[in-house]
Design a protein around this motif. Structure first.
Motif, PDB file in Angstrom:
ATOM      1  N   ARG A 259       0.830  -1.212   0.000  1.00 39.06           N
ATOM      2  CA  ARG A 259       0.000   0.000   0.000  1.00 39.06           C
ATOM      3  C   ARG A 259       0.870   1.270   0.000  1.00 39.06           C
ATOM      4  O   ARG A 259       0.353   2.370   0.165  1.00 39.06           O
ATOM      5  N   GLY A 260       2.189   1.095  -0.131  1.00 36.72           N
ATOM      6  CA  GLY A 260       3.097   2.232  -0.161  1.00 36.72           C
ATOM      7  C   GLY A 260       3.423   2.811   1.204  1.00 36.72           C
ATOM      8  O   GLY A 260       3.930   3.922   1.300  1.00 36.72           O
ATOM      9  N   GLN A 261       3.157   2.041   2.271  1.00 34.76           N
ATOM     10  CA  GLN A 261       3.427   2.515   3.631  1.00 34.76           C
ATOM     11  C   GLN A 261       4.764   1.969   4.134  1.00 34.76           C
ATOM     12  O   GLN A 261       5.103   0.802   3.889  1.00 34.76           O
ATOM     13  N   ASP A 262       5.480   2.800   4.854  1.00 33.20           N
ATOM     14  CA  ASP A 262       6.750   2.403   5.455  1.00 33.20           C
ATOM     15  C   ASP A 262       6.490   1.304   6.490  1.00 33.20           C
ATOM     16  O   ASP A 262       5.652   1.467   7.377  1.00 33.20           O
ATOM     17  N   THR A 263       7.214   0.201   6.395  1.00 33.84           N
ATOM     18  CA  THR A 263       7.043  -0.909   7.339  1.00 33.84           C
ATOM     19  C   THR A 263       7.847  -0.711   8.621  1.00 33.84           C
ATOM     20  O   THR A 263       7.688  -1.490   9.560  1.00 33.84           O
ATOM     21  N   ALA A 264       8.733   0.285   8.654  1.00 37.77           N
ATOM     22  CA  ALA A 264       9.688   0.526   9.742  1.00 37.77           C
ATOM     23  C   ALA A 264      10.800  -0.517   9.746  1.00 37.77           C
ATOM     24  O   ALA A 264      11.627  -0.536  10.645  1.00 37.77           O
ATOM     25  N   ILE A 265      10.837  -1.368   8.734  1.00 35.04           N
ATOM     26  CA  ILE A 265      11.917  -2.346   8.581  1.00 35.04           C
ATOM     27  C   ILE A 265      12.908  -1.798   7.566  1.00 35.04           C
ATOM     28  O   ILE A 265      12.511  -1.264   6.528  1.00 35.04           O
ATOM     29  N   ARG A 266      14.187  -1.949   7.889  1.00 34.08           N
ATOM     30  CA  ARG A 266      15.249  -1.448   7.031  1.00 34.08           C
ATOM     31  C   ARG A 266      16.252  -2.555   6.739  1.00 34.08           C
ATOM     32  O   ARG A 266      16.482  -3.427   7.574  1.00 34.08           O
ATOM     33  N   ILE A 267      16.848  -2.472   5.568  1.00 38.03           N
ATOM     34  CA  ILE A 267      18.082  -3.198   5.295  1.00 38.03           C
ATOM     35  C   ILE A 267      19.141  -2.120   5.454  1.00 38.03           C
ATOM     36  O   ILE A 267      19.126  -1.127   4.725  1.00 38.03           O
ATOM     37  N   HIS A 268      20.018  -2.272   6.435  1.00 39.27           N
ATOM     38  CA  HIS A 268      20.939  -1.175   6.732  1.00 39.27           C
ATOM     39  C   HIS A 268      22.304  -1.688   7.157  1.00 39.27           C
ATOM     40  O   HIS A 268      22.493  -2.867   7.431  1.00 39.27           O
ATOM     41  N   GLY A 269      23.244  -0.765   7.232  1.00 41.53           N
ATOM     42  CA  GLY A 269      24.582  -1.076   7.712  1.00 41.53           C
ATOM     43  C   GLY A 269      24.564  -1.231   9.227  1.00 41.53           C
ATOM     44  O   GLY A 269      23.510  -1.231   9.862  1.00 41.53           O
ATOM     45  N   THR A 270      25.750  -1.344   9.794  1.00 42.64           N
ATOM     46  CA  THR A 270      25.831  -1.508  11.245  1.00 42.64           C
ATOM     47  C   THR A 270      27.156  -1.004  11.781  1.00 42.64           C
ATOM     48  O   THR A 270      28.163  -1.004  11.078  1.00 42.64           O
ATOM     49  N   THR A 271      27.129  -0.577  13.024  1.00 41.29           N
ATOM     50  CA  THR A 271      28.348  -0.233  13.747  1.00 41.29           C
ATOM     51  C   THR A 271      28.892  -1.457  14.474  1.00 41.29           C
ATOM     52  O   THR A 271      29.910  -1.377  15.142  1.00 41.29           O
ATOM     53  N   GLU A 272      28.187  -2.590  14.339  1.00 40.84           N
ATOM     54  CA  GLU A 272      28.580  -3.835  15.007  1.00 40.84           C
ATOM     55  C   GLU A 272      28.728  -4.959  13.977  1.00 40.84           C
ATOM     56  O   GLU A 272      27.877  -5.847  13.884  1.00 40.84           O
ATOM     57  N   PRO A 273      29.805  -4.947  13.178  1.00 36.68           N
ATOM     58  CA  PRO A 273      29.944  -5.974  12.142  1.00 36.68           C
ATOM     59  C   PRO A 273      30.002  -7.402  12.686  1.00 36.68           C
ATOM     60  O   PRO A 273      29.639  -8.347  11.996  1.00 36.68           O
ATOM     61  N   GLY A 274      30.384  -7.562  13.940  1.00 33.89           N
ATOM     62  CA  GLY A 274      30.407  -8.891  14.549  1.00 33.89           C
ATOM     63  C   GLY A 274      29.024  -9.467  14.796  1.00 33.89           C
ATOM     64  O   GLY A 274      28.882 -10.642  15.128  1.00 33.89           O
ATOM     65  N   SER A 275      27.971  -8.660  14.633  1.00 27.26           N
ATOM     66  CA  SER A 275      26.605  -9.154  14.834  1.00 27.26           C
ATOM     67  C   SER A 275      26.084  -9.919  13.614  1.00 27.26           C
ATOM     68  O   SER A 275      25.053 -10.602  13.715  1.00 27.26           O
ATOM     69  N   ILE A 276      26.775  -9.816  12.488  1.00 27.49           N
ATOM     70  CA  ILE A 276      26.324 -10.502  11.272  1.00 27.49           C
ATOM     71  C   ILE A 276      26.343 -12.011  11.519  1.00 27.49           C
ATOM     72  O   ILE A 276      27.282 -12.561  12.084  1.00 27.49           O
ATOM     73  N   GLY A 277      25.255 -12.657  11.099  1.00 34.09           N
ATOM     74  CA  GLY A 277      25.134 -14.097  11.321  1.00 34.09           C
ATOM     75  C   GLY A 277      24.447 -14.434  12.629  1.00 34.09           C
ATOM     76  O   GLY A 277      24.470 -15.586  13.068  1.00 34.09           O
TER      77      GLY A 277
END
Length: 180
Positions: free
Chosen positions: A131-149
Motif C-alpha cells: 500500500r506504499g506505507q513504510d514498514t519501519a523495517i530497514r536493510i541497513h549497515g551496522t556499527t557492530e559488524p560482529g553481529s552478522i550471522g
C-alpha cells in the motif's frame, strides 16, 4: 637429511597457509551462488533462519550477503519493496523499542543524526508494503559488524557497511524484497 626428506617435511608447511585460509574464510562475505530460478532478476531474497540476503543478478544466480536479523519474536517476514534509499541515515528508535528497553533507547527518542556512530550505518534501504506505507523495517549497515550471522536486531536486517554500500548502489527504488 637429504632433499627428499626435506621436501616431505616442507610439504605440510606449504599446504598449511592455504588450509588455514580455508578454515578462516568468512561465511558472510559477499559470494555469487546458485539460487532458485523463479525469483525475478534484481529482487532481494532474505532467508532469516540462515542469516543470508540474496540479490538476484541473473536467472538462477545471486550475490549472497551475510545479515543479522531480528531476535526472537522480532523477525519480520513478508514481501515489500524498496521505497526509499538514504546515505548515512538518521535514526530514531520506535516507541516499541523504547518500551522494550528504555535504558538503551530513551536517550535517543528525539533521534540521532547520520554518521559513523549511527546504528543504521552507512546506508539504509527502507522497506514499504504493497500500500506504499513504510514498514519501519530497514536493510541497513551496522556499527557492530560482529553481529552478522546472529539474531540480535529489533527486526531490521543488518549488513556490514561495505556490503550494504555495494547493494545500495545496485538496487533501484521499487526493488521487490522477499523475507522468509
Amino acid at each position: 637429511m637429504n632433499r627428499r626428506q626435506m621436501m616431505k617435511l616442507a610439504l605440510p608447511l606449504i599446504a598449511l597457509p592455504s588450509l588455514a585460509a580455508a578454515q578462516t574464510e568468512d561465511p558472510y562475505a559477499p559470494t555469487e551462488v546458485a539460487i532458485r530460478d523463479d525469483f525475478e532478476v534484481g529482487s532481494i531474497v532474505v532467508v532469516s533462519r540462515d542469516f543470508y540476503l540474496y540479490h538476484v543478478v541473473a536467472p538462477g544466480r545471486a550475490v549472497r550477503y551475510g545479515v543479522a536479523v531480528g531476535r526472537d519474536e522480532l523477525v519480520w517476514k513478508g514481501k515489500a519493496t524498496i521505497g526509499r534509499k538514504v546515505e548515512w541515515p538518521s535514526w530514531r528508535p520506535t516507541p516499541e523499542m523504547i518500551a522494550r528497553n528504555p535504558a538503551a533507547y530513551e536517550k535517543y527518542k528525539d533521534g540521532m543524526p547520520g554518521g559513523p556512530q549511527n546504528p543504521l550505518g552507512a546506508r539504509a534501504l527502507y522497506l514499504y508494503n504493497d500500500r506504499g506505507q513504510d514498514t519501519a523495517i530497514r536493510i541497513h549497515g551496522t556499527t557492530e559488524p560482529g553481529s552478522i550471522g546472529r539474531a540480535v536486531s529489533n527486526g531490521c536486517l543488518r549488513m556490514r557497511n561495505e556490503a550494504v554500500m555495494s547493494l545500495y548502489d545496485r538496487v533501484p527504488l521499487g526493488t521487490p524484497v522477499y523475507v522468509f
